[in-house]
Motif scaffolding. Structure first.
Motif, PDB file in Angstrom:
ATOM      1  N   TYR A   1       0.828  -1.202   0.000  1.00  0.00           N
ATOM      2  CA  TYR A   1       0.000   0.000   0.000  1.00  0.00           C
ATOM      3  C   TYR A   1       0.866   1.257   0.000  1.00  0.00           C
ATOM      4  O   TYR A   1       0.557   2.240  -0.683  1.00  0.00           O
ATOM      5  CB  TYR A   1      -0.926  -0.026   1.227  1.00  0.00           C
ATOM      6  CG  TYR A   1      -1.815   1.163   1.327  1.00  0.00           C
ATOM      7  CD1 TYR A   1      -2.745   1.422   0.330  1.00  0.00           C
ATOM      8  CD2 TYR A   1      -1.716   2.044   2.391  1.00  0.00           C
ATOM      9  CE1 TYR A   1      -3.549   2.528   0.401  1.00  0.00           C
ATOM     10  CE2 TYR A   1      -2.525   3.152   2.474  1.00  0.00           C
ATOM     11  CZ  TYR A   1      -3.440   3.384   1.478  1.00  0.00           C
ATOM     12  OH  TYR A   1      -4.230   4.496   1.547  1.00  0.00           O
TER      13      TYR A   1
ATOM     14  N   THR B   1       3.791   1.480  -1.318  1.00  0.00           N
ATOM     15  CA  THR B   1       4.289   1.600  -2.689  1.00  0.00           C
ATOM     16  C   THR B   1       3.254   2.305  -3.560  1.00  0.00           C
ATOM     17  O   THR B   1       3.588   3.184  -4.357  1.00  0.00           O
ATOM     18  CB  THR B   1       4.593   0.207  -3.250  1.00  0.00           C
ATOM     19  OG1 THR B   1       5.363  -0.501  -2.312  1.00  0.00           O
ATOM     20  CG2 THR B   1       5.327   0.297  -4.568  1.00  0.00           C
ATOM     21  N   ILE B   2       1.987   1.912  -3.380  1.00  0.00           N
ATOM     22  CA  ILE B   2       0.919   2.551  -4.144  1.00  0.00           C
ATOM     23  C   ILE B   2       0.839   4.038  -3.799  1.00  0.00           C
ATOM     24  O   ILE B   2       0.706   4.889  -4.677  1.00  0.00           O
ATOM     25  CB  ILE B   2      -0.431   1.851  -3.867  1.00  0.00           C
ATOM     26  CG1 ILE B   2      -0.422   0.454  -4.474  1.00  0.00           C
ATOM     27  CG2 ILE B   2      -1.581   2.662  -4.437  1.00  0.00           C
ATOM     28  CD1 ILE B   2      -1.688  -0.324  -4.257  1.00  0.00           C
ATOM     29  N   LEU B   3       0.963   4.355  -2.506  1.00  0.00           N
ATOM     30  CA  LEU B   3       0.894   5.762  -2.083  1.00  0.00           C
ATOM     31  C   LEU B   3       2.040   6.567  -2.689  1.00  0.00           C
ATOM     32  O   LEU B   3       1.834   7.688  -3.179  1.00  0.00           O
ATOM     33  CB  LEU B   3       0.970   5.873  -0.565  1.00  0.00           C
ATOM     34  CG  LEU B   3      -0.290   5.589   0.229  1.00  0.00           C
ATOM     35  CD1 LEU B   3      -0.017   5.823   1.693  1.00  0.00           C
ATOM     36  CD2 LEU B   3      -1.426   6.480  -0.235  1.00  0.00           C
ATOM     37  N   LEU B   4       3.245   5.991  -2.666  1.00  0.00           N
ATOM     38  CA  LEU B   4       4.389   6.685  -3.256  1.00  0.00           C
ATOM     39  C   LEU B   4       4.128   6.928  -4.734  1.00  0.00           C
ATOM     40  O   LEU B   4       4.424   8.002  -5.268  1.00  0.00           O
ATOM     41  CB  LEU B   4       5.657   5.850  -3.103  1.00  0.00           C
ATOM     42  CG  LEU B   4       6.257   5.796  -1.712  1.00  0.00           C
ATOM     43  CD1 LEU B   4       7.392   4.805  -1.682  1.00  0.00           C
ATOM     44  CD2 LEU B   4       6.768   7.170  -1.333  1.00  0.00           C
ATOM     45  N   GLY B   5       3.562   5.907  -5.397  1.00  0.00           N
ATOM     46  CA  GLY B   5       3.216   6.066  -6.806  1.00  0.00           C
ATOM     47  C   GLY B   5       2.199   7.177  -7.000  1.00  0.00           C
ATOM     48  O   GLY B   5       2.311   7.972  -7.935  1.00  0.00           O
ATOM     49  N   THR B   6       1.218   7.246  -6.091  1.00  0.00           N
ATOM     50  CA  THR B   6       0.207   8.296  -6.185  1.00  0.00           C
ATOM     51  C   THR B   6       0.864   9.668  -6.091  1.00  0.00           C
ATOM     52  O   THR B   6       0.548  10.572  -6.869  1.00  0.00           O
ATOM     53  CB  THR B   6      -0.824   8.155  -5.048  1.00  0.00           C
ATOM     54  OG1 THR B   6      -1.253   6.811  -5.004  1.00  0.00           O
ATOM     55  CG2 THR B   6      -1.995   9.066  -5.253  1.00  0.00           C
TER      56      THR B   6
ATOM     57  N   PHE C   1       2.530  10.336  -9.228  1.00  0.00           N
ATOM     58  CA  PHE C   1       1.544  10.538 -10.296  1.00  0.00           C
ATOM     59  C   PHE C   1       1.042  11.979 -10.322  1.00  0.00           C
ATOM     60  O   PHE C   1       0.748  12.533 -11.367  1.00  0.00           O
ATOM     61  CB  PHE C   1       0.378   9.570 -10.093  1.00  0.00           C
ATOM     62  CG  PHE C   1      -0.710   9.700 -11.122  1.00  0.00           C
ATOM     63  CD1 PHE C   1      -0.558   9.144 -12.375  1.00  0.00           C
ATOM     64  CD2 PHE C   1      -1.867  10.390 -10.841  1.00  0.00           C
ATOM     65  CE1 PHE C   1      -1.543   9.276 -13.334  1.00  0.00           C
ATOM     66  CE2 PHE C   1      -2.858  10.522 -11.787  1.00  0.00           C
ATOM     67  CZ  PHE C   1      -2.693   9.961 -13.035  1.00  0.00           C
TER      68      PHE C   1
END
Lengths: 362, 386
Positions: B318, B320-325, B328
């Motif tokens: 999760y 990792t997803i936040l960092l991606g967000t 983005f």
């Protein structure tokens, strides 16, 4: 029940107050205000000009007082335009400054304020944008709920079967795919004229346009079509589908091991009837809560998806407001978001009590 | 020949990852051989799903470790003629080094493959570290909240719910803008959040060894010296020896990710503590006259480890997803950073014409998070078995 509701409403209001104050404080930090002044008036202002502009436009007062003004418990600021001498103030209509203005004009009086990025009133922006997002969410829910429930029930019905394994891995895969990944992959696969499926279909003579779907949903604001709305809806729905399916599966497997299911099976009731009549009702209590709690998460996905597909809804507005440090629009957005979060929590709690007679609040 | 065919690109890619394959082979061979002696870790290898997940996670972990050997080009090197080049394009004559852009070039003519591998290193340092910090905060606050309940719990739970009611993206926008940095709010947050690991470890050693003074003094002393040294460097960039330092952009991103994750960890730990504190062994410890912190940290916490390990895996994904967000929305570490979110953001503008700069990091991120989720699922199944 009434006391429970009152307490929840009290917490909601307190949360809303705290959150809006945090947003207010952070957007009203000095560097942010200076940036606002420079984008609103002129980028080449000197330090003292910036200061004057801020004072003239009512940003000079202490943060707490201005928060009170926004809330509507402190009288709105008033002043005069230094050049024209026309009256200015929080409650003064900028297009018609001479009409008599109200003393209080905050959120309590129903005045949401003025957006500095879109140059229009926050309430009108929010209502149109929320409508757009509402349509998106509606289609997302229409797609997401049936698919996830069916997947969850089918895989939970026979735990450990090959179908269950396959569906479980697929659900895990969708929960591992954030919207900005699935959106990018979907656009490339389905809406690029040169990559993915569209060139193949065109080669076979099955497709006449340039691409199967559109990679931008900007035209969906005027009218929703299959081509321009499918990808954003699927992108938002995908992330939630797997999660709800997992929860439904867990609840279904639990129900399927219960005594009364075994009794029914041993009585000779058909497996289909057992699933549809005995298990389903009890297995759907938990997913209801999960679906309600998933809605605030969808809001997040909506922000990403609307940015990616350029669909001018609530999420897109939030990003614009945040990038332009649009104080009152951001406050409006956060109020809406908080209300959505807390309201869905409340509905899920009440629904849970209502659906599950074993739980009673004392 | 100026282009490599698709199969040649694939072959080259597999070859570039050779150090990773060797390391993976060794890891799997050793672990499977000794799996009965390795406890919960060994039991991952009993579940096919857990094994696939572990494979994906370790693939990226080794890719991050051996990034220097795998990368074909410098992630910031620009070769003007290879702007938006197709995957497998040959380098123009006269350039030194590896002869191809294996996965094509991006809009600034950099090698997509090398950037993806460099991004793996970036992501796999920040995401687990941020998760560990979030855990330290969550555990240090969640244990007493669950154990004592009462007003302390009410206040903390309210604050946690407050943070969770924020739309994550709004919070990021508010916390990661350059203006906020001037005011020093991230440093202030870091000052609070980074103190928790030190507090946690100090209490941990003290509650266990306070009856053996020399051991206690040694452990607590070491924790305080190293911890506060690192703390001064990481939070305030004031390390006198210059060993610990954190770029202010990175600090910003790191702090906001920890801040978003900590309340959820808090709620999980609090819930588990609530559940466990009525067990007999807790009552036994209380009767023995153990201190409350000993009971929380050495009786309750070890018995809550199953769900916490599972959640830890999920939470790295999760994060990792936040960092991606963050990347983005252009709020990432820095504009030229190779982390996956930023590269997806940079690549999405010309997505339907030149898809590879965005799709490559997207697939990388997807496979890492999928691996973590599958691993968590395998762990959950195995830990439920007994």
């Amino acid at each position: 029940m009434l006391r429970f509701l009152l307490r929840r409403f009290g917490t909601m209001i307190l949360t809303g107050l705290c959150l809006s104050f945090v947003v207010f404080y952070l957007t009203n930090l000095k560097p942010n205000l200076e940036r606002l002044a420079k984008t609103q008036a002129s980028a080449r202002m000197t330090q003292s000009q910036v200061h004057d502009w801020l004072v003239e436009h009512g940003y000079g007062e202490p943060v707490l007082k201005r928060y009170g003004e926004w809330l509507g418990v402190v009288p709105g600021w008033t002043g005069k335009n230094t050049e024209t001498g026309a009256p200015m103030g929080r409650c003064v209509d900028p297009n018609n400054p001479t009409t008599k203005a109200a003393t209080y004009c905050g959120i309590l009086q129903g005045t949401w304020g003025y957006s500095t990025v879109f140059r229009s009133s926050v309430s009108s922006i929010l209502s149109t944008r929320l409508q757009a997002t509402g349509i998106l969410m509606l289609w997302v829910l229409i797609l997401m709920i049936p698919v996830s429930l069916v997947v969850g029930i089918v895989s939970g019905m026979r735990e450990g079967s090959r179908l269950d394994r396959g569906l479980s891995v697929a659900s895990i895969a969708t929960t591992a795919t954030p919207e900005y990944v699935s959106g990018v992959v979907l656009i490339v696969l389905l809406s690029s004229p040169m990559m993915g499926l569209s060139p193949v279909l065109r080669h076979w003579g099955l497709l006449h346009g340039t691409a199967l779907f559109k990679g931008s949903a900007a035209s969906a604001l005027d009218h929703v079509t299959f081509a321009n709305f499918t990808l954003p809806v699927v992108t938002v729905a995908l992330y939630g589908t797997g999660y709800i399916a997992r929860m439904t599966r867990a609840s279904m497997t639990e129900v399927m091991t219960a005594q009364y299911i075994r009794t029914a099976r041993l009585k000779g009731v058909r497996f289909r009837t057992v699933v549809l009549k005995h298990a389903l009702r009890n297995a759907l209590i938990a997913p209801f809560t999960v679906i309600m709690l998933q809605i605030p998460w969808l809001l997040n996905g909506v922000v990403i998806t609307e940015t990616l597909f350029n669909y001018k809804g609530f999420g897109w507005t939030l990003v614009q407001a945040a990038e332009g440090n649009d104080i009152e629009l951001l406050l409006g957005c956060s109020i809406v978001a908080v209300v959505v979060v807390l309201l869905t929590q409340l509905i899920s709690d009440i629904g849970y009590i209502y659906l599950n007679p074993r739980i009673r609040i004392s | 020949m100026t282009h490599l065919s698709a199969s040649a690109v694939l072959g080259e890619l597999l070859y570039r990852f050779l150090p990773v394959w060797i390391a993976l082979f060794l890891t799997f061979a050793l672990s499977i051989a000794y799996k009965r002696r390795l406890g919960l870790y060994g039991r991952i290898f009993d579940s096919p799903i857990g094994m696939v997940g572990f494979f994906l996670v370790m693939f990226w972990a080794y890719a991050a470790i051996f990034a220097g050997m795998i990368m074909t080009h410098d992630p910031l090197e620009q070769v003007y003629r290879l702007k938006d080049a197709l995957p497998g394009t040959k380098m123009p004559a006269g350039t030194k080094g590896y002869p191809y852009y294996l996965l094509g070039g991006d809009h600034l003519a950099r090698d997509v493959f090398s950037r993806m591998v460099a991004g793996a290193r970036e992501v796999l340092i920040i995401a687990p570290a941020a998760t560990v910090f979030a855990y330290m905060v969550g555990i240090t606050l969640g244990l007493p909240a669950g154990y004592y309940a009462g007003r302390f719990d009410t206040v903390l739970s309210f604050v946690a719910n407050l943070v969770l009611a924020f739309p994550v993206i709004l919070l990021f926008y508010l916390l990661v803008t350059p203006a906020i940095r001037q005011v020093g709010i991230p440093v202030g947050l870091a000052a609070v959040l980074f103190l928790f690991p030190v507090i946690f470890l100090t209490i941990l050693w003290n509650s266990r060894y306070f009856t053996v003074p020399w051991k206690r003094n040694l452990y607590v002393g070491l924790t305080l010296v190293i911890g506060l040294w690192a703390y001064s460097g990481l939070a305030f960039n004031a390390d006198p020896l210059g060993v610990f330092a954190m770029d202010s952009n990175l600090l910003n991103v790191f702090v906001s990710v920890v801040f978003v994750n900590a309340p959820t960890v808090f709620r999980i730990v609090r819930g588990l503590t609530f559940d466990i504190k009525s067990r007999d062994y807790v009552a036994a410890a209380q009767t023995r006259g153990e201190g409350p912190w000993y009971i929380m940290l050495w009786e309750i916490l070890p018995n809550a480890r199953g769900p916490l390990i599972v959640d830890f895996c999920l939470r790295i994904g999760y994060t990792t997803i936040l960092l991606g967000t963050l990347g983005f929305f252009g709020l990432g570490v820095s504009p030229e950073s190779p982390d996956w979110g930023s590269t997806i953001n940079a690549g999405r503008k010309l997505l339907s014409i030149y898809p590879w700069p965005a799709v490559v990091p997207a697939v990388a991120l997807l496979s890492l998070v999928l691996g973590l989720n599958l691993l968590a699922d395998g762990l959950r199944e195995e830990s439920l078995r007994d």
